[in-house]
Write a protein that holds these residues in place. Structure first.
Motif, PDB file in Angstrom:
ATOM      1  N   TYR A 104       5.951 -27.809 -45.799  1.00 39.59           N
ATOM      2  CA  TYR A 104       6.481 -28.753 -44.813  1.00 39.59           C
ATOM      3  C   TYR A 104       7.552 -29.648 -45.432  1.00 39.59           C
ATOM      4  O   TYR A 104       8.440 -30.111 -44.745  1.00 39.59           O
ATOM      5  N   LYS A 105       7.449 -29.902 -46.743  1.00 38.92           N
ATOM      6  CA  LYS A 105       8.435 -30.740 -47.414  1.00 38.92           C
ATOM      7  C   LYS A 105       8.440 -30.392 -48.903  1.00 38.92           C
ATOM      8  O   LYS A 105       7.392 -30.131 -49.491  1.00 38.92           O
ATOM      9  N   GLY A 106       9.615 -30.418 -49.514  1.00 37.79           N
ATOM     10  CA  GLY A 106       9.729 -30.200 -50.950  1.00 37.79           C
ATOM     11  C   GLY A 106      10.173 -28.805 -51.304  1.00 37.79           C
ATOM     12  O   GLY A 106      10.449 -27.981 -50.433  1.00 37.79           O
ATOM     13  N   LYS A 107      10.234 -28.563 -52.607  1.00 33.75           N
ATOM     14  CA  LYS A 107      10.699 -27.275 -53.116  1.00 33.75           C
ATOM     15  C   LYS A 107       9.519 -26.404 -53.511  1.00 33.75           C
ATOM     16  O   LYS A 107       8.985 -26.527 -54.608  1.00 33.75           O
ATOM     17  N   THR A 108       9.113 -25.564 -52.617  1.00 32.09           N
ATOM     18  CA  THR A 108       8.079 -24.576 -52.879  1.00 32.09           C
ATOM     19  C   THR A 108       8.230 -23.470 -51.844  1.00 32.09           C
ATOM     20  O   THR A 108       8.962 -23.624 -50.877  1.00 32.09           O
ATOM     21  N   LYS A 109       7.553 -22.369 -52.049  1.00 27.29           N
ATOM     22  CA  LYS A 109       7.665 -21.230 -51.142  1.00 27.29           C
ATOM     23  C   LYS A 109       6.284 -20.691 -50.799  1.00 27.29           C
ATOM     24  O   LYS A 109       5.329 -20.863 -51.558  1.00 27.29           O
ATOM     25  N   LYS A 110       6.215 -19.984 -49.686  1.00 27.05           N
ATOM     26  CA  LYS A 110       4.977 -19.314 -49.283  1.00 27.05           C
ATOM     27  C   LYS A 110       4.568 -18.350 -50.393  1.00 27.05           C
ATOM     28  O   LYS A 110       5.397 -17.653 -50.960  1.00 27.05           O
ATOM     29  N   GLY A 111       3.292 -18.347 -50.712  1.00 25.80           N
ATOM     30  CA  GLY A 111       2.766 -17.471 -51.751  1.00 25.80           C
ATOM     31  C   GLY A 111       2.813 -18.065 -53.146  1.00 25.80           C
ATOM     32  O   GLY A 111       2.142 -17.574 -54.042  1.00 25.80           O
ATOM     33  N   ARG A 112       3.583 -19.110 -53.345  1.00 22.04           N
ATOM     34  CA  ARG A 112       3.671 -19.754 -54.653  1.00 22.04           C
ATOM     35  C   ARG A 112       2.375 -20.490 -54.967  1.00 22.04           C
ATOM     36  O   ARG A 112       1.730 -21.035 -54.081  1.00 22.04           O
TER      37      ARG A 112
END
Length: 147
Positions: free
Chosen positions: A82-90
């Motif tokens: 929803y916010k920030g630097k990340t990705k699905k599955g990480r």
């Protein structure tokens, strides 16, 4: 007797407080705005037993099996950012400091986590933010409205 009571009182009041101090925040939107990361994820691992200080922690001393159910050093697998630097599955590993501000998470359970980076770049959260244990997909609707 009065001397011993006074001595006991002085000793108890001289010990620093271990309570968590939270700043009052009015709304979920303010928590969202202040967070570095907000994500929906599932706890895939609890790393407490591999963490320095585990066997010295008060939690372990009270229940040495607690880490089988949950803990304070979880690894999350991200389902949605929803916010920030990340990705699905990480995978995101939360850091803790064995304090009263730390949040316990249950293994194999889904949460929306409001997190921040500490001075050393580690991802943390606390009991002062509205981390949400997701038991019904409808709970995510309020989070989707935050921007």
């Amino acid at each position: 007797m009065k001397f011993f009571l006074m001595l006991a009182f002085l000793l108890v009041t001289a010990i620093p407080s271990m309570a968590c101090e939270c700043m009052f925040v009015d709304s979920m939107q303010e928590h969202f705005d202040q967070a570095d990361l907000v994500f929906y994820a599932k706890v895939s691992e609890i790393r407490d037993p591999q963490t320095k200080g585990f066997k010295d922690s008060p939690i372990y001393m009270m229940d040495s099996t607690y880490a089988e159910r949950g803990g304070y050093f979880p690894t999350f697998t991200v389902i949605k950012k929803y916010k920030g630097k990340t990705k699905k599955g990480r995978e995101i590993r939360l850091h803790s400091s064995w304090s009263s501000c730390d949040t316990s998470f249950l293994k194999d359970t889904e949460y929306v986590v409001f997190a921040y980076y500490d001075d050393q770049g580690r991802v943390r959260t606390s009991t002062c933010v509205p981390n949400i244990k997701i038991t019904d997909p409808e709970q995510l609707e309020a989070i989707k409205k935050l921007r």
